[in-house]
Design an enzyme around this catalytic site. Structure first.
Site, PDB file in Angstrom:
ATOM      1  CB  THR A  48       6.577  -5.176   9.750  1.00  0.00           C
ATOM      2  OG1 THR A  48       6.331  -3.864  10.265  1.00  0.00           O
ATOM      3  CG2 THR A  48       8.056  -5.357   9.477  1.00  0.00           C
ATOM      4  CE1 TYR A  90      -5.597  -3.704  21.157  1.00  0.00           C
ATOM      5  CE2 TYR A  90      -6.781  -1.786  22.002  1.00  0.00           C
ATOM      6  CZ  TYR A  90      -5.721  -2.334  21.286  1.00  0.00           C
ATOM      7  OH  TYR A  90      -4.811  -1.507  20.668  1.00  0.00           O
ATOM      8  CG  HIS A 108       4.088  -2.973  19.259  1.00  0.00           C
ATOM      9  ND1 HIS A 108       3.896  -2.826  17.903  1.00  0.00           N
ATOM     10  CD2 HIS A 108       5.081  -2.101  19.602  1.00  0.00           C
ATOM     11  CE1 HIS A 108       4.745  -1.898  17.437  1.00  0.00           C
ATOM     12  NE2 HIS A 108       5.470  -1.455  18.450  1.00  0.00           N
ATOM     13  CG  ASN A 157       6.184  -7.052   3.720  1.00  0.00           C
ATOM     14  OD1 ASN A 157       5.580  -7.647   4.608  1.00  0.00           O
ATOM     15  ND2 ASN A 157       5.870  -5.818   3.375  1.00  0.00           N
ATOM     16  CG  LEU A 158       1.626  -9.558  -0.156  1.00  0.00           C
ATOM     17  CD1 LEU A 158       1.767 -11.043  -0.474  1.00  0.00           C
ATOM     18  CD2 LEU A 158       0.248  -9.266   0.411  1.00  0.00           C
TER      19      LEU A 158
HETATM   20  C1  BJW Z   1       2.058  -9.763   4.199  1.00  0.00           C
HETATM   21  C2  BJW Z   1       1.003 -10.612   4.018  1.00  0.00           C
HETATM   22  C3  BJW Z   1       1.336 -11.940   3.855  1.00  0.00           C
HETATM   23  C4  BJW Z   1       0.158  -8.706   4.226  1.00  0.00           C
HETATM   24  N1  BJW Z   1       2.596 -12.315   3.878  1.00  0.00           N
HETATM   25  N2  BJW Z   1       3.316 -10.140   4.209  1.00  0.00           N
HETATM   26  C5  BJW Z   1       7.055  10.777  13.732  1.00  0.00           C
HETATM   27  C6  BJW Z   1       8.205  10.166  13.251  1.00  0.00           C
HETATM   28  C7  BJW Z   1       8.686   8.982  13.818  1.00  0.00           C
HETATM   29  C8  BJW Z   1       8.030   8.406  14.885  1.00  0.00           C
HETATM   30  C9  BJW Z   1       6.891   9.011  15.358  1.00  0.00           C
HETATM   31  C10 BJW Z   1       6.415  10.170  14.800  1.00  0.00           C
HETATM   32  N3  BJW Z   1       5.283  10.527  15.471  1.00  0.00           N
HETATM   33  C11 BJW Z   1       5.041   9.605  16.423  1.00  0.00           C
HETATM   34  C12 BJW Z   1       6.017   8.680  16.368  1.00  0.00           C
HETATM   35  C13 BJW Z   1       6.132   7.494  17.220  1.00  0.00           C
HETATM   36  C14 BJW Z   1       5.070   6.452  16.920  1.00  0.00           C
HETATM   37  C15 BJW Z   1       5.073   6.160  15.438  1.00  0.00           C
HETATM   38  O1  BJW Z   1       5.844   5.371  14.939  1.00  0.00           O
HETATM   39  N4  BJW Z   1       4.162   6.738  14.691  1.00  0.00           N
HETATM   40  C16 BJW Z   1       4.156   6.549  13.226  1.00  0.00           C
HETATM   41  C17 BJW Z   1       2.754   6.265  12.762  1.00  0.00           C
HETATM   42  C18 BJW Z   1       4.796   7.739  12.569  1.00  0.00           C
HETATM   43  N5  BJW Z   1       5.435   5.284  17.696  1.00  0.00           N
HETATM   44  C19 BJW Z   1       5.069   5.133  18.946  1.00  0.00           C
HETATM   45  O2  BJW Z   1       4.313   5.916  19.520  1.00  0.00           O
HETATM   46  C20 BJW Z   1       5.639   3.955  19.673  1.00  0.00           C
HETATM   47  N6  BJW Z   1       6.236   4.385  20.891  1.00  0.00           N
HETATM   48  C21 BJW Z   1       7.297   5.195  20.892  1.00  0.00           C
HETATM   49  O3  BJW Z   1       7.812   5.629  19.874  1.00  0.00           O
HETATM   50  O4  BJW Z   1       7.779   5.462  22.158  1.00  0.00           O
HETATM   51  C22 BJW Z   1       8.862   6.388  22.277  1.00  0.00           C
HETATM   52  C23 BJW Z   1      10.213   5.750  22.215  1.00  0.00           C
HETATM   53  C24 BJW Z   1      10.407   4.445  21.891  1.00  0.00           C
HETATM   54  C25 BJW Z   1      11.679   3.891  21.852  1.00  0.00           C
HETATM   55  C26 BJW Z   1      12.749   4.630  22.128  1.00  0.00           C
HETATM   56  C27 BJW Z   1      12.566   5.960  22.465  1.00  0.00           C
HETATM   57  C28 BJW Z   1      11.306   6.500  22.516  1.00  0.00           C
HETATM   58  C29 BJW Z   1       4.552   2.960  20.036  1.00  0.00           C
HETATM   59  C30 BJW Z   1       3.973   2.327  18.827  1.00  0.00           C
HETATM   60  C31 BJW Z   1       2.815   1.421  19.240  1.00  0.00           C
HETATM   61  C32 BJW Z   1       2.169   0.770  18.028  1.00  0.00           C
HETATM   62  N7  BJW Z   1       1.001   0.109  18.454  1.00  0.00           N
HETATM   63  C33 BJW Z   1       0.241  -0.671  17.499  1.00  0.00           C
HETATM   64  C34 BJW Z   1      -0.990  -1.211  18.239  1.00  0.00           C
HETATM   65  C35 BJW Z   1      -0.544  -2.299  19.226  1.00  0.00           C
HETATM   66  C36 BJW Z   1      -1.675  -3.031  19.812  1.00  0.00           C
HETATM   67  C37 BJW Z   1      -2.608  -3.576  18.752  1.00  0.00           C
HETATM   68  O5  BJW Z   1      -2.283  -4.518  18.030  1.00  0.00           O
HETATM   69  O6  BJW Z   1      -3.712  -3.029  18.702  1.00  0.00           O
HETATM   70  O7  BJW Z   1       1.037  -1.756  16.993  1.00  0.00           O
HETATM   71  S1  BJW Z   1      -0.177   0.215  15.999  1.00  0.00           S
HETATM   72  C38 BJW Z   1       0.009  -1.160  14.915  1.00  0.00           C
HETATM   73  O8  BJW Z   1       1.115  -0.915  14.001  1.00  0.00           O
HETATM   74  C39 BJW Z   1       0.442  -2.313  15.814  1.00  0.00           C
HETATM   75  C40 BJW Z   1       1.493  -2.972  14.970  1.00  0.00           C
HETATM   76  O9  BJW Z   1       2.341  -3.768  15.761  1.00  0.00           O
HETATM   77  C41 BJW Z   1       2.179  -1.811  14.319  1.00  0.00           C
HETATM   78  C42 BJW Z   1       2.959  -2.170  13.077  1.00  0.00           C
HETATM   79  O10 BJW Z   1       2.111  -2.634  12.078  1.00  0.00           O
HETATM   80  P1  BJW Z   1       2.621  -3.788  11.103  1.00  0.00           P
HETATM   81  O11 BJW Z   1       2.837  -5.036  11.840  1.00  0.00           O
HETATM   82  O12 BJW Z   1       3.759  -3.279  10.304  1.00  0.00           O
HETATM   83  O13 BJW Z   1       1.312  -4.010  10.187  1.00  0.00           O
HETATM   84  P2  BJW Z   1       0.904  -3.268   8.836  1.00  0.00           P
HETATM   85  O14 BJW Z   1      -0.516  -3.565   8.597  1.00  0.00           O
HETATM   86  O15 BJW Z   1       1.312  -1.851   8.841  1.00  0.00           O
HETATM   87  O16 BJW Z   1       1.808  -3.994   7.722  1.00  0.00           O
HETATM   88  C43 BJW Z   1       1.593  -5.352   7.362  1.00  0.00           C
HETATM   89  C44 BJW Z   1       2.548  -5.711   6.240  1.00  0.00           C
HETATM   90  O17 BJW Z   1       2.380  -7.089   5.961  1.00  0.00           O
HETATM   91  C45 BJW Z   1       2.280  -4.944   4.937  1.00  0.00           C
HETATM   92  O18 BJW Z   1       3.503  -4.469   4.396  1.00  0.00           O
HETATM   93  C46 BJW Z   1       1.671  -6.005   4.017  1.00  0.00           C
HETATM   94  O19 BJW Z   1       2.045  -5.837   2.643  1.00  0.00           O
HETATM   95  C47 BJW Z   1       2.288  -7.257   4.559  1.00  0.00           C
HETATM   96  N8  BJW Z   1       1.479  -8.443   4.343  1.00  0.00           N
HETATM   97  N9  BJW Z   1      -0.206  -9.846   4.046  1.00  0.00           N
HETATM   98  C48 BJW Z   1       3.543 -11.344   4.040  1.00  0.00           C
HETATM   99  N10 BJW Z   1       0.335 -12.857   3.640  1.00  0.00           N
END
Ligand code: BJW
Length: 250
Positions: free
Chosen positions: A185, A62, A117, A211-212
């Site tokens: 996302t 970080y 987040h 999205n892209l």
């Molecule tokens: C462009 C572009 C351009 C590129 N123009 N577009 C099984 C089933 C369902 C859920 C779970 C499961 N097992 C575990 C879970 C839960 C888990 C989860 O979801 N896991 C999955 C992997 C399955 N989730 C959690 O643990 C969360 N907590 C939780 O669920 O608590 C319980 C609960 C909640 C609510 C109610 C009840 C209970 C916590 C999740 C924490 C995620 N943390 C991170 C790190 C944060 C800190 C950091 O930044 O380091 O968050 S992980 C990472 O992923 C980060 C992001 O915010 C997050 C999402 O990523 P994002 O933003 O979508 O990025 P990318 O790279 O994936 O996508 C980018 C997109 O942009 C792409 O599509 C590109 O094409 C596009 N793009 N260039 C437009 N120029």
């Protein structure tokens, strides 16, 4: 022209943003080929267990990202600015819910913002839970300025297995909105990936993906526009503001 907050009784808009919106500002996404998870394993840097096992490694992950985020060449782009303009000019409430931990939305002028987040530029004390603004590195030699504990500061971000922030407020705006827009996302991470389904269950909001490329949940959206955020977001918002609230009912 800016519409004052008191006059904002028009239809509400919720915008969910992810790493794709900040990509053209110079910040890496997670799951693209050149993304963060191609270089680091989630279980090494983004879980509470990783931090308990090897806090220095997690802090350095970080710290490096914080140094990048505060560097002079990382600035808000046209998509961030367009969302700030939407908030200022739309006659109803606009809430930006971001998964991003950078500060580019607020630097662009967005005020009604939820960092679900967490925030890279804040540190949280694991002893007393106080949150501090933090622009430099976090190290185990740092003391919490509230309780004085040493080595208890961690980034104020949400790791896998932790509860995202402000979920009650997010639930409320999702239930009330007339338009839900998802920008940059991949739809891999819950609960954010489930927001579009939540909105659809209420049955009264339009849903749009910008999205892209099609995300994991692309078929859940009523409409979609694909391309770089700096091109498609300003154009979409221009059209939205030109059509006004009437455009949401047609
Ligand atoms: C462009 C572009 C351009 C590129 N123009 N577009 C099984 C089933 C369902 C859920 C779970 C499961 N097992 C575990 C879970 C839960 C888990 C989860 O979801 N896991 C999955 C992997 C399955 N989730 C959690 O643990 C969360 N907590 C939780 O669920 O608590 C319980 C609960 C909640 C609510 C109610 C009840 C209970 C916590 C999740 C924490 C995620 N943390 C991170 C790190 C944060 C800190 C950091 O930044 O380091 O968050 S992980 C990472 O992923 C980060 C992001 O915010 C997050 C999402 O990523 P994002 O933003 O979508 O990025 P990318 O790279 O994936 O996508 C980018 C997109 O942009 C792409 O599509 C590109 O094409 C596009 N793009 N260039 C437009 N120029």
């Amino acid at each position: 022209m800016s519409v004052s907050d008191e006059a904002k009784d028009g239809p509400g808009i919720v915008v969910l943003t992810g790493a794709g919106i900040s990509k053209e500002s110079g910040l890496a996404t997670f799951r693209d080929a050149d993304g963060i998870w191609a270089k680091h394993r989630i279980e090494d840097v983004a879980t509470p267990e990783a931090y308990a096992r090897d806090p220095e490694r997690v802090l350095e992950f970080y710290n490096a990202r914080r140094r990048g985020a505060v560097s002079d060449n990382v600035t808000p782009n046209a998509a961030h600015r367009a969302l700030a303009r939407l908030e200022s000019e739309w006659p109803g409430p606009v809430t930006v819910v971001t998964q991003n931990i950078d500060d580019l939305h607020e630097r662009a002028g967005t005020r009604n913002l939820i960092h679900m987040h967490g925030e890279l530029l804040k540190a949280r004390c694991t002893a007393c839970s106080d949150v501090h603004d933090w622009r430099g590195d976090i190290t185990l030699a740092d003391a919490c300025s509230t309780c004085g504990a040493l080595g208890t500061l961690r980034p104020n971000v949400v790791w896998f297995g932790e509860m995202p922030m402000q979920m009650d407020e997010i639930g409320e705006v999702l239930a009330e909105c007339a338009l839900f827009v998802s920008i940059g996302t991949s739809g891999n991470v819950y609960p954010a990936a489930g927001f579009v389904q939540q909105v659809r269950m209420f049955g009264r909001a339009k849903t749009v993906e910008l999205n892209l490329e099609p995300s994991e949940g692309a078929t859940m959206f009523a409409s979609s526009i694909y391309g770089p955020a700096t091109e498609i977001v300003p154009a979409f918002i221009d059209d939205l503001l030109t059509a006004g609230p009437g455009g949401l009912t047609s």
